[in-house]
Design a protein around this motif. Structure first.
Motif, PDB file in Angstrom:
ATOM      1  N   ALA A  82       0.828  -1.203   0.000  1.00  0.00           N
ATOM      2  CA  ALA A  82       0.000   0.000   0.000  1.00  0.00           C
ATOM      3  C   ALA A  82       0.866   1.259   0.000  1.00  0.00           C
ATOM      4  O   ALA A  82       0.553   2.240  -0.686  1.00  0.00           O
ATOM      5  N   LEU A  83       1.948   1.237   0.762  1.00  0.00           N
ATOM      6  CA  LEU A  83       2.856   2.386   0.772  1.00  0.00           C
ATOM      7  C   LEU A  83       3.504   2.589  -0.580  1.00  0.00           C
ATOM      8  O   LEU A  83       3.649   3.720  -1.049  1.00  0.00           O
ATOM      9  N   TRP A  84       3.914   1.507  -1.227  1.00  0.00           N
ATOM     10  CA  TRP A  84       4.496   1.624  -2.558  1.00  0.00           C
ATOM     11  C   TRP A  84       3.496   2.214  -3.547  1.00  0.00           C
ATOM     12  O   TRP A  84       3.845   3.073  -4.353  1.00  0.00           O
ATOM     13  N   GLY A  85       2.261   1.737  -3.468  1.00  0.00           N
ATOM     14  CA  GLY A  85       1.233   2.300  -4.339  1.00  0.00           C
ATOM     15  C   GLY A  85       1.018   3.772  -4.059  1.00  0.00           C
ATOM     16  O   GLY A  85       0.850   4.580  -4.994  1.00  0.00           O
ATOM     17  N   TYR A  86       1.020   4.130  -2.785  1.00  0.00           N
ATOM     18  CA  TYR A  86       0.886   5.551  -2.425  1.00  0.00           C
ATOM     19  C   TYR A  86       2.051   6.359  -2.982  1.00  0.00           C
ATOM     20  O   TYR A  86       1.859   7.465  -3.511  1.00  0.00           O
ATOM     21  N   ARG A  87       3.273   5.857  -2.855  1.00  0.00           N
ATOM     22  CA  ARG A  87       4.439   6.594  -3.359  1.00  0.00           C
ATOM     23  C   ARG A  87       4.281   6.888  -4.854  1.00  0.00           C
ATOM     24  O   ARG A  87       4.558   7.999  -5.320  1.00  0.00           O
TER      25      ARG A  87
END
Length: 213
Positions: free
Chosen positions: A59-64
């Motif tokens: 999820a963090l990677w997608g947010y980045r």
């Protein structure tokens, strides 16, 4: 002269461009996200395991990536990307949110982070947490989470309030007022309590709510 907006490129090329957080590139942030999860979770056995099986990291990677698009002006693309990430991971992070380094989202499912949320560095968020608003008006309407904050499972932090550095929020608390630095917020509605424990190492952000009953 800045020619970023005139150089020919596709949406995806723009979204893959450098995403600055301090001095780190998007690639460096991705590696740091892996290392953070490995450090925070005693169940993590390797960086490969984290990369393949941790939805909070995904999820963090997608947010980045979505955030890169958002900052480049491709806001619709950013929203579509964040929606796809939500369907895959169960985590809803608006690309307009500002998230600092070394955030760990443990178990991840059901986490919601609103558009005007600000999260500092070295925070831990557990599943079913909502960082939400209490107004439909534009402008700042979501919480500000400062550095080294832990938010327990199921907690709701609502409105343009501030959870100050080193504070902790117990599981299922509903927080609608500022939480002072180093305090613990417990209950519905949450009441701020002085931390009864001595300062813990940075890696130990977990609290035992029974200490405050």
């Amino acid at each position: 002269m800045n020619t970023r907006h005139t150089a020919p490129s596709t949406d995806s090329q723009r979204c893959r461009s450098t995403h600055r957080d301090g001095t780190l590139t998007l690639k460096e942030l991705i590696i740091e996200d892996l290392q953070t999860a490995r450090k925070r979770d005693p169940a993590a056995r390797s960086l490969l395991e984290v990369a393949l099986s941790y939805p909070g990291v995904h999820a963090l990677w997608g947010y980045r990536l979505a955030r890169s698009c958002w900052l480049s002006g491709w806001k619709t693309t950013a929203r579509v990307l964040s929606s796809a990430v939500r369907m895959v991971t169960g985590v809803d992070i608006h690309p307009g949110a500002r998230i600092g380094r070394r955030l760990f989202i443990d178990h991840a499912n059901g986490v919601v982070i609103g558009e005007t949320t600000e999260i500092g560095a070295d925070c831990v968020i557990f599943h079913q947490v909502t960082l939400g608003g209490v107004s439909m008006n534009k402008g700042k309407r979501h919480p500000t989470i400062e550095n080294h904050v832990m938010i327990g499972a199921g907690a709701k932090v609502l409105g343009p309030i501030t959870v100050h550095t080193g504070a902790k929020i117990g599981a299922n608390a509903v927080v609608v007022k500022d939480v002072p630095s180093q305090d613990v917020a417990i209950g519905i509605p949450a009441k701020n309590r002085s931390n009864v424990l001595p300062p813990a190492p940075d890696s130990d952000l977990i609290i035992d709510p029974t200490l405050y009953i």
